[in-house]
Design a protein around this motif. Sequence first.
Motif, PDB file in Angstrom:
ATOM      1  N   LEU A 134       0.825  -1.206   0.000  1.00 21.81           N
ATOM      2  CA  LEU A 134       0.000   0.000   0.000  1.00 21.81           C
ATOM      3  C   LEU A 134       0.860   1.258   0.000  1.00 21.81           C
ATOM      4  CD1 LEU A 134      -2.795  -1.070   2.502  1.00 21.81           C
ATOM      5  CD2 LEU A 134      -3.075  -0.592   0.057  1.00 21.81           C
ATOM      6  N   ALA A 135       1.945   1.232   0.765  1.00 20.31           N
ATOM      7  CA  ALA A 135       2.844   2.384   0.806  1.00 20.31           C
ATOM      8  C   ALA A 135       3.461   2.645  -0.567  1.00 20.31           C
ATOM      9  CB  ALA A 135       3.942   2.158   1.847  1.00 20.31           C
ATOM     10  N   ALA A 136       3.802   1.577  -1.270  1.00 22.55           N
ATOM     11  CA  ALA A 136       4.371   1.724  -2.613  1.00 22.55           C
ATOM     12  C   ALA A 136       3.366   2.373  -3.560  1.00 22.55           C
ATOM     13  CB  ALA A 136       4.806   0.363  -3.146  1.00 22.55           C
ATOM     14  N   VAL A 137       2.108   1.958  -3.450  1.00 19.65           N
ATOM     15  CA  VAL A 137       1.050   2.550  -4.280  1.00 19.65           C
ATOM     16  C   VAL A 137       0.886   4.029  -3.942  1.00 19.65           C
ATOM     17  CG1 VAL A 137      -1.416   2.526  -4.792  1.00 19.65           C
ATOM     18  CG2 VAL A 137      -0.169   0.376  -4.605  1.00 19.65           C
ATOM     19  N   ILE A 138       0.898   4.343  -2.652  1.00 21.41           N
ATOM     20  CA  ILE A 138       0.732   5.732  -2.218  1.00 21.41           C
ATOM     21  C   ILE A 138       1.854   6.601  -2.767  1.00 21.41           C
ATOM     22  CG2 ILE A 138       0.732   7.284  -0.220  1.00 21.41           C
ATOM     23  CD1 ILE A 138      -0.541   4.973   1.374  1.00 21.41           C
ATOM     24  N   VAL A 139       3.084   6.140  -2.609  1.00 19.39           N
ATOM     25  CA  VAL A 139       4.233   6.929  -3.060  1.00 19.39           C
ATOM     26  C   VAL A 139       4.200   7.114  -4.577  1.00 19.39           C
ATOM     27  CG1 VAL A 139       6.740   6.910  -3.331  1.00 19.39           C
ATOM     28  CG2 VAL A 139       5.713   6.364  -1.118  1.00 19.39           C
ATOM     29  N   LEU A 140       4.038   6.019  -5.308  1.00 25.38           N
ATOM     30  CA  LEU A 140       4.046   6.088  -6.769  1.00 25.38           C
ATOM     31  C   LEU A 140       2.944   7.013  -7.291  1.00 25.38           C
ATOM     32  CD1 LEU A 140       4.930   5.169  -9.589  1.00 25.38           C
ATOM     33  CD2 LEU A 140       3.396   3.200  -9.327  1.00 25.38           C
ATOM     34  N   CYS A 141       1.717   6.778  -6.838  1.00 29.52           N
ATOM     35  CA  CYS A 141       0.589   7.551  -7.351  1.00 29.52           C
ATOM     36  C   CYS A 141       0.645   9.010  -6.907  1.00 29.52           C
ATOM     37  CB  CYS A 141      -0.726   6.909  -6.904  1.00 29.52           C
ATOM     38  SG  CYS A 141      -1.024   5.281  -7.631  1.00 29.52           S
ATOM     39  N   SER A 142       1.088   9.258  -5.688  1.00 31.34           N
ATOM     40  CA  SER A 142       1.187  10.634  -5.196  1.00 31.34           C
ATOM     41  C   SER A 142       2.231  11.412  -5.974  1.00 31.34           C
ATOM     42  CB  SER A 142       1.534  10.645  -3.706  1.00 31.34           C
ATOM     43  OG  SER A 142       0.518  10.045  -2.940  1.00 31.34           O
ATOM     44  N   VAL A 143       3.362  10.791  -6.256  1.00 35.65           N
ATOM     45  CA  VAL A 143       4.428  11.455  -7.006  1.00 35.65           C
ATOM     46  C   VAL A 143       3.980  11.772  -8.428  1.00 35.65           C
ATOM     47  CG1 VAL A 143       6.699  11.084  -8.044  1.00 35.65           C
ATOM     48  CG2 VAL A 143       6.339  10.595  -5.626  1.00 35.65           C
ATOM     49  N   VAL A 144       3.373  10.802  -9.095  1.00 35.66           N
ATOM     50  CA  VAL A 144       2.882  11.049 -10.457  1.00 35.66           C
ATOM     51  C   VAL A 144       1.805  12.127 -10.436  1.00 35.66           C
ATOM     52  CG1 VAL A 144       1.722  10.030 -12.452  1.00 35.66           C
ATOM     53  CG2 VAL A 144       3.431   8.707 -11.201  1.00 35.66           C
ATOM     54  N   HIS A 145       0.915  12.072  -9.466  1.00 38.95           N
ATOM     55  CA  HIS A 145      -0.144  13.065  -9.309  1.00 38.95           C
ATOM     56  C   HIS A 145       0.444  14.468  -9.181  1.00 38.95           C
ATOM     57  CE1 HIS A 145      -3.858  14.928  -7.900  1.00 38.95           C
ATOM     58  NE2 HIS A 145      -3.246  15.310  -6.792  1.00 38.95           N
ATOM     59  N   ALA A 146       1.441  14.607  -8.330  1.00 36.32           N
ATOM     60  CA  ALA A 146       2.051  15.921  -8.108  1.00 36.32           C
ATOM     61  C   ALA A 146       2.801  16.418  -9.333  1.00 36.32           C
ATOM     62  CB  ALA A 146       2.996  15.853  -6.909  1.00 36.32           C
ATOM     63  N   LEU A 147       3.546  15.524  -9.986  1.00 34.98           N
ATOM     64  CA  LEU A 147       4.346  15.937 -11.132  1.00 34.98           C
ATOM     65  C   LEU A 147       3.492  16.341 -12.331  1.00 34.98           C
ATOM     66  CD1 LEU A 147       7.245  13.305 -11.024  1.00 34.98           C
ATOM     67  CD2 LEU A 147       7.316  15.702 -10.300  1.00 34.98           C
ATOM     68  N   LEU A 148       2.321  15.743 -12.460  1.00 32.84           N
ATOM     69  CA  LEU A 148       1.451  16.058 -13.594  1.00 32.84           C
ATOM     70  C   LEU A 148       0.699  17.372 -13.414  1.00 32.84           C
ATOM     71  CD1 LEU A 148      -0.104  12.578 -14.490  1.00 32.84           C
ATOM     72  CD2 LEU A 148       1.671  13.836 -15.734  1.00 32.84           C
ATOM     73  N   ILE A 149       0.597  17.844 -12.188  1.00 35.16           N
ATOM     74  CA  ILE A 149      -0.145  19.079 -11.919  1.00 35.16           C
ATOM     75  C   ILE A 149       0.729  20.293 -12.228  1.00 35.16           C
ATOM     76  CG2 ILE A 149      -1.250  20.499 -10.156  1.00 35.16           C
ATOM     77  CD1 ILE A 149      -2.027  17.976  -8.704  1.00 35.16           C
ATOM     78  N   GLU A 150       0.196  21.203 -12.996  1.00 36.20           N
ATOM     79  CA  GLU A 150       0.862  22.481 -13.246  1.00 36.20           C
ATOM     80  C   GLU A 150       0.125  23.545 -12.441  1.00 36.20           C
ATOM     81  OE1 GLU A 150       1.126  23.277 -17.382  1.00 36.20           O
ATOM     82  OE2 GLU A 150       2.247  21.449 -17.837  1.00 36.20           O
ATOM     83  N   GLY A 151       0.535  23.674 -11.179  1.00 38.74           N
ATOM     84  CA  GLY A 151      -0.170  24.572 -10.278  1.00 38.74           C
ATOM     85  C   GLY A 151       0.767  25.503  -9.542  1.00 38.74           C
ATOM     86  N   THR A 152       0.472  25.694  -8.262  1.00 37.50           N
ATOM     87  CA  THR A 152       1.215  26.675  -7.480  1.00 37.50           C
ATOM     88  C   THR A 152       2.577  26.177  -7.011  1.00 37.50           C
ATOM     89  OG1 THR A 152       0.057  25.917  -5.482  1.00 37.50           O
ATOM     90  CG2 THR A 152      -0.885  27.804  -6.667  1.00 37.50           C
ATOM     91  N   MET A 153       2.802  24.875  -7.027  1.00 37.70           N
ATOM     92  CA  MET A 153       4.116  24.374  -6.626  1.00 37.70           C
ATOM     93  C   MET A 153       5.169  24.737  -7.669  1.00 37.70           C
ATOM     94  SD  MET A 153       3.794  20.648  -4.798  1.00 37.70           S
ATOM     95  CE  MET A 153       5.481  20.775  -4.187  1.00 37.70           C
ATOM     96  N   GLU A 154       6.284  25.273  -7.208  1.00 36.59           N
ATOM     97  CA  GLU A 154       7.384  25.613  -8.102  1.00 36.59           C
ATOM     98  C   GLU A 154       7.994  24.315  -8.636  1.00 36.59           C
ATOM     99  OE1 GLU A 154      11.355  26.037  -9.374  1.00 36.59           O
ATOM    100  OE2 GLU A 154      10.911  25.245  -7.379  1.00 36.59           O
ATOM    101  N   THR A 155       8.323  24.289  -9.917  1.00 38.97           N
ATOM    102  CA  THR A 155       8.684  23.041 -10.590  1.00 38.97           C
ATOM    103  C   THR A 155       9.906  22.349  -9.983  1.00 38.97           C
ATOM    104  OG1 THR A 155       7.774  23.877 -12.670  1.00 38.97           O
ATOM    105  CG2 THR A 155       9.268  21.989 -12.802  1.00 38.97           C
ATOM    106  N   MET A 156      11.001  23.085  -9.801  1.00 39.92           N
ATOM    107  CA  MET A 156      12.230  22.469  -9.333  1.00 39.92           C
ATOM    108  C   MET A 156      12.084  21.908  -7.918  1.00 39.92           C
ATOM    109  SD  MET A 156      14.224  22.473 -11.837  1.00 39.92           S
ATOM    110  CE  MET A 156      15.698  21.921 -10.981  1.00 39.92           C
TER     111      MET A 156
END
Length: 200
Positions: A150-172
């Motif tokens: 479950l932790a692996a799923v959380i990490v993988l999906c959360s990271v992909v989710h965050a990287l695909l979003i073009e929002g307020t988080m600074e890219t680098m």
Amino acid sequence: MSPARKTLSWAVLAIVITVPIAAAAASPLHAWRDPVYIAAGFAGIIAMIFLLLQPLLIGGYLPGLSGLRGRRVHRIIGGALVMAVTLHVAGLWITSPPDVVDALLFASPTPFSDWGVIAMWAVIATAALAMLRRRLRLRPRTWRLCHTALAAVIVLCSVVHALLIEGTMETMSKVALCTLVVLAAVKLGVDLRVWSLRRP
């Protein structure tokens, strides 16, 4: 570990935590966002930070937080992670219920939504499993494998989710945080040999 190295370790962690938050706070996109939406976004960032802390705690990598103490804090952060995810989703629901419904039904046109929903359900499943662990009388090996999966799923999906979003988080800073989350999870898995059939 020497006092100097302990201080350096905590200083580096403080930088890793504060830089993404500060960078997101400086985003010009906040001028066009509702306060609730902004709060939901920051809840998501904090959830990512919690994902970084979890393997560091359970692996005993943080000075002064190893062994039983680290596990206790790990459980506390786990509860805080559930709260952060809840606030993230609730804030998005308040600002745009149709978008959240589409995401939950996997009907959203934005690819990052699907990854976020999968991560959310994995977080909920992990929390439920932790609360029911004694009642279900799970063997340590079974618990370890289920929790790790479950932790692996959380990490993988959360990271992909965050990287695909073009929002307020600074890219680098976002890429750096996501990379550290993955590296911390992988290091813990290797060090503890979580998939081994034998007790590590």
